[in-house]
Write an enzyme that holds these catalytic residues in place. Sequence first.
Site, PDB file in Angstrom:
ATOM      1  N   CYS A 172      63.807  50.318  45.003  1.00 55.72           N
ATOM      2  CA  CYS A 172      63.502  48.900  45.220  1.00 55.72           C
ATOM      3  C   CYS A 172      62.672  48.353  44.067  1.00 55.72           C
ATOM      4  O   CYS A 172      61.443  48.465  44.064  1.00 55.72           O
ATOM      5  CB  CYS A 172      62.773  48.709  46.538  1.00 55.72           C
ATOM      6  SG  CYS A 172      62.372  46.979  46.828  1.00 55.72           S
ATOM      7  N   CYS A 175      60.085  45.770  45.125  1.00 59.81           N
ATOM      8  CA  CYS A 175      58.871  46.280  45.790  1.00 59.81           C
ATOM      9  C   CYS A 175      57.928  46.924  44.771  1.00 59.81           C
ATOM     10  O   CYS A 175      56.724  46.767  44.852  1.00 59.81           O
ATOM     11  CB  CYS A 175      59.201  47.355  46.817  1.00 59.81           C
ATOM     12  SG  CYS A 175      60.643  47.050  47.786  1.00 59.81           S
ATOM     13  N   ASP A 176      58.484  47.689  43.839  1.00 60.29           N
ATOM     14  CA  ASP A 176      57.654  48.569  43.028  1.00 60.29           C
ATOM     15  C   ASP A 176      57.586  48.207  41.539  1.00 60.29           C
ATOM     16  O   ASP A 176      56.732  48.714  40.822  1.00 60.29           O
ATOM     17  CB  ASP A 176      58.180  50.020  43.141  1.00 60.29           C
ATOM     18  CG  ASP A 176      58.143  50.508  44.586  1.00 60.29           C
ATOM     19  OD1 ASP A 176      57.242  50.082  45.315  1.00 60.29           O
ATOM     20  OD2 ASP A 176      59.026  51.294  44.965  1.00 60.29           O
TER      21      ASP A 176
END
Length: 353
Positions: A172, A175-176
């Site tokens: 992701c 997300c990261d």
Amino acid sequence: MPEKVVIIGSGPAGWTAAIYAARANLQPVVFEGAITEENRIKGTLPLGQLALTTEVENFPGFPSASLHNFLETALPEDRRPFWVLDKKSQPGHGITGPELMDLMRQQALNFGTRIITDDITHVDFSKKPFRITSLEGNTVEAMSVIISTGARANYLGLPSEDNFKNRGVSACAVCDGALPRFRNKPIVVVGGGDSALEEASYLSKFASVVYLVHRRDKLRASKIMQDRALGNPKIKPCWNSAVEEVLGNDKDGVTGVKLKNLITGKFEELAASGMFLGIGHTPNTDFLKGQLELDDKGYIVWQKPARTNTSVDGVFASGDVADSYYRQAVTAAGSGCMSALDAERWLAEHGEV
Ligand code: NAP
């Protein structure tokens, strides 16, 4: 008293099913999933995959970038949203995945949907009412069930990949990707579809260079995504290549990858602070095994053309959990609507409403 309809899942299919079921006075209960570390790593937190994306450019009704100007010209003044009229709070974009999902969730709530933040771990569809058991150990009985649990990102399955999950390996980018460890460092993205190219484009904002590792010399992604990625000077394709091993150590996490050229058989090492996967998806149906018909990849099999019926009478499915082909937010929302209408009619036919 059993619930009339329980909806499992909280992506566009689940919320659309909830909106329709609530407006049909079925008082739906949505199990939106649990907020756990395991779900975070798997990519199965509440609100589904759209909550893990940035701009949503293809959900009708939200023309990206130009939404503000569009609304100013397309709507009469008394119909414009407040943020268009208030010049100070112009968002200047279309809509993001998390925004879209929060709006859908709110819309379902506004019509009386009850939401439970918990995972379903077990179902018993062998008799009616159906019994549905959650991670926290609660059991709910239901006359009908709509399954909209979506799909999650795949990993390569290398032991070294597992070792470095959360320390440089991720599926992701949104997300990261902004984590300090990736800033101005090389990053590897694996895959040749829209997901991989979207990740590569997004990561190019942070990384010094993005190596796009693909096992063939042709991309699967849509033309517009290919043009965008291949025209980006920070994205460097590594054709006909596979990741053999993720390199790293306990202190630094990922430090690179070992690549194998699938034509020449030669190995090469690339220095990188992370590896992001964009290699397709697996449906979230583990809790359904043995309860209804799944295909060989685990997707729920719809039993009738243009209907959302599963192999169990009274159980319906919508969204990516039953669709390995279209997998779009708008098709998921559309089939969510269908599943609520199918459930409503089924309940009426069986004298339950
Ligand atoms: P996908 O289209 O199935 O692409 C998966 C890619 O990963 C393929 O290039 C495949 O290679 C590669 N791959 C699969 N298994 C692999 C393995 N074990 N090792 C190395 N490479 C592997 O999946 P997706 O990109 O997730 O897209 C799924 C659907 O969502 C598509 O319909 C797509 O259009 C849609 N989508 C749309 C957007 C958007 O419109 N913004 C964004 C993301 C996804 P091969 O090509 O060799 O098979």
